[in-house]
Motif scaffolding. Structure first.
Motif, PDB file in Angstrom:
ATOM      1  N   PRO A 113       6.280   0.887  -1.852  1.00 39.00           N
ATOM      2  CA  PRO A 113       5.050   1.345  -1.185  1.00 39.00           C
ATOM      3  C   PRO A 113       4.327   2.426  -1.960  1.00 39.00           C
ATOM      4  CG  PRO A 113       7.003   2.038   0.045  1.00 39.00           C
ATOM      5  CD  PRO A 113       7.465   1.070  -0.981  1.00 39.00           C
ATOM      6  N   ALA A 114       5.053   3.256  -2.689  1.00 36.48           N
ATOM      7  CA  ALA A 114       4.397   4.300  -3.479  1.00 36.48           C
ATOM      8  C   ALA A 114       3.578   3.681  -4.619  1.00 36.48           C
ATOM      9  CB  ALA A 114       5.437   5.266  -4.039  1.00 36.48           C
ATOM     10  N   GLN A 116      -2.362  -6.887  -1.697  1.00 32.21           N
ATOM     11  CA  GLN A 116      -1.252  -6.139  -1.104  1.00 32.21           C
ATOM     12  C   GLN A 116       0.085  -6.843  -1.306  1.00 32.21           C
ATOM     13  OE1 GLN A 116      -1.986  -3.188   0.396  1.00 32.21           O
ATOM     14  NE2 GLN A 116       0.058  -2.618   1.129  1.00 32.21           N
ATOM     15  N   LYS A 124      -4.115   1.363  -5.346  1.00 30.75           N
ATOM     16  CA  LYS A 124      -5.289   1.089  -4.523  1.00 30.75           C
ATOM     17  C   LYS A 124      -6.599   1.223  -5.279  1.00 30.75           C
ATOM     18  CE  LYS A 124      -3.542   0.023  -0.480  1.00 30.75           C
ATOM     19  NZ  LYS A 124      -3.739  -1.335   0.098  1.00 30.75           N
ATOM     20  N   ALA A 141       0.474   1.975  -3.143  1.00 24.01           N
ATOM     21  CA  ALA A 141      -0.518   2.988  -2.771  1.00 24.01           C
ATOM     22  C   ALA A 141      -1.206   3.558  -4.007  1.00 24.01           C
ATOM     23  CB  ALA A 141       0.154   4.107  -1.973  1.00 24.01           C
TER      24      ALA A 141
END
Length: 352
Positions: free
Chosen positions: A318-319, A335, A325, A322
């Motif tokens: 997830p890091a 995603q 993005k 993110a």
């Protein structure tokens, strides 16, 4: 030309029916097609036990076949642009770019993600030329590019691929054949089988279509471990397979370092056209690869940062997503694909 079409249904789902095109039945007249229809259909069904006949066979002309839409991007070079999305029942798995080149014979580049898509590509060819389809070139191992190959084998084509492809496909075949039908729909996948490779390419070589020459070049592990490019020398059109993505988020199934190395080596001379594995045809190398280079470089940098910060994989994914993005604009399925890419990049880079 007339073509043999078999009405068939899935043996396990009698309400799931599709018409199958059988290239072995091609004939110059309807009478010849009909005269040979029954034994060809019986033989085909004997090799495709997932289907049963439903109403017999009929012979149709080229214009009656459901065909993929193709564009002639250069003289004799025709390209079908796939849907820029992940496979689904809505798009029937038809997401890859598929091409063919007309010389004295026809060479097809990638075959689509199902028997049905391979048939629709074959129909598109037959609506343009009646020259024999002599070769099918597979640019890499992924199912959206190879699962329509049996159609062209039945049409008499020699199937050509990087020497590493058969083993890579064999390791994944059972999983793909179980999952792809669920992802695109049983009827859309009906009759699909993995066709064997006839000619394995271990080093750069030239393929002749009479006066027209194609240059085949295996690539060290990059997008996958079985990538190969095709250059039509007459029009300077380079077919990259999934070494180049435009619009659909790149998927990492080889090595990130190798992929960035390949992108960083501009061909000399530069091709006039670049046909990617997904997305529109480009007229310059930089136009074709800059978005992907930016994406993959950011993936590398964000993965290195997560590793340097001591994050375990569960937190790193997830890091990394993110952190990426800012480069998400213009990429379909960003995603989900980026999360998978993050896991692959982490496994590759954690021991740098």
């Amino acid at each position: 030309m007339f073509h043999l079409v078999l009405a068939a249904c899935l043996a396990a789902h009698p309400d799931a029916c599709e018409s199958r095109l059988l290239p072995a039945g091609d004939a110059q007249t309807r009478e010849d097609c009909e005269a040979r229809a029954d034994p060809i259909a019986r033989d085909w069904l004997a090799r495709h036990r997932d289907l049963v006949a439903n109403g017999g066979t009929h012979c149709v002309e080229d214009s009656e076949l459901p065909a993929l839409t193709v564009q002639e991007v250069a003289p004799g070079v025709h390209v079908h642009q796939g849907v820029m999305a992940q496979i689904s029942p809505q798009n029937r798995g038809r997401i890859a770019n598929l091409s063919f080149i007309v010389g004295d014979t026809v060479a097809v580049i990638d075959a689509g993600g199902s028997r049905a898509e391979g048939e629709a590509l074959y129909a598109a060819i037959r609506q343009i030329t009646d020259k024999p389809v002599s070769h099918l070139i597979l640019t890499h191992m992924h199912p959206d590019h190879i699962l329509g190959a049996e159609v062209f084998s039945e049409a008499g084509a020699t199937i050509i691929a990087d020497a590493r492809l058969p083993e890579a496909v064999a390791r994944r075949a059972e999983s793909w054949m179980a999952s792809t039908g669920r992802q695109i729909g049983a009827a859309a996948f009906a009759g699909t089988k993995i066709a064997p490779v006839d000619q394995k390419v271990e080093a750069p070589q030239t393929l002749s279509l009479g006066a027209r020459q194609l240059h085949l070049a295996p690539v060290p592990a990059a997008h996958t471990g079985s990538d190969m490019t095709v250059l039509d020398e007459e029009t300077a059109t380079l077919f990259t397979g999934d070494l180049v993505f435009l619009g659909l988020t790149p998927s990492l199934d080889g090595t990130l370092a190798g992929w960035l190395d390949w992108i960083g080596q501009k061909p000399d001379p530069e091709p006039a056209l670049i046909v990617p594995g997904h997305g529109p045809v480009s007229e310059s190398w930089d136009e074709a690869v800059t978005p992907e280079r930016h994406y993959l470089t950011t993936l590398r940098d964000e993965t290195r940062k997560a590793i340097a910060d001591g994050l375990p994989l569960s937190q790193a994914i997830p890091a990394i997503v993110a952190g990426m993005k800012p480069v998400s604009e213009g990429w379909a399925d960003f995603q989900a694909t980026t999360a998978r890419n993050a896991a692959a990049a982490y496994a590759e880079l954690e021991w740098e």
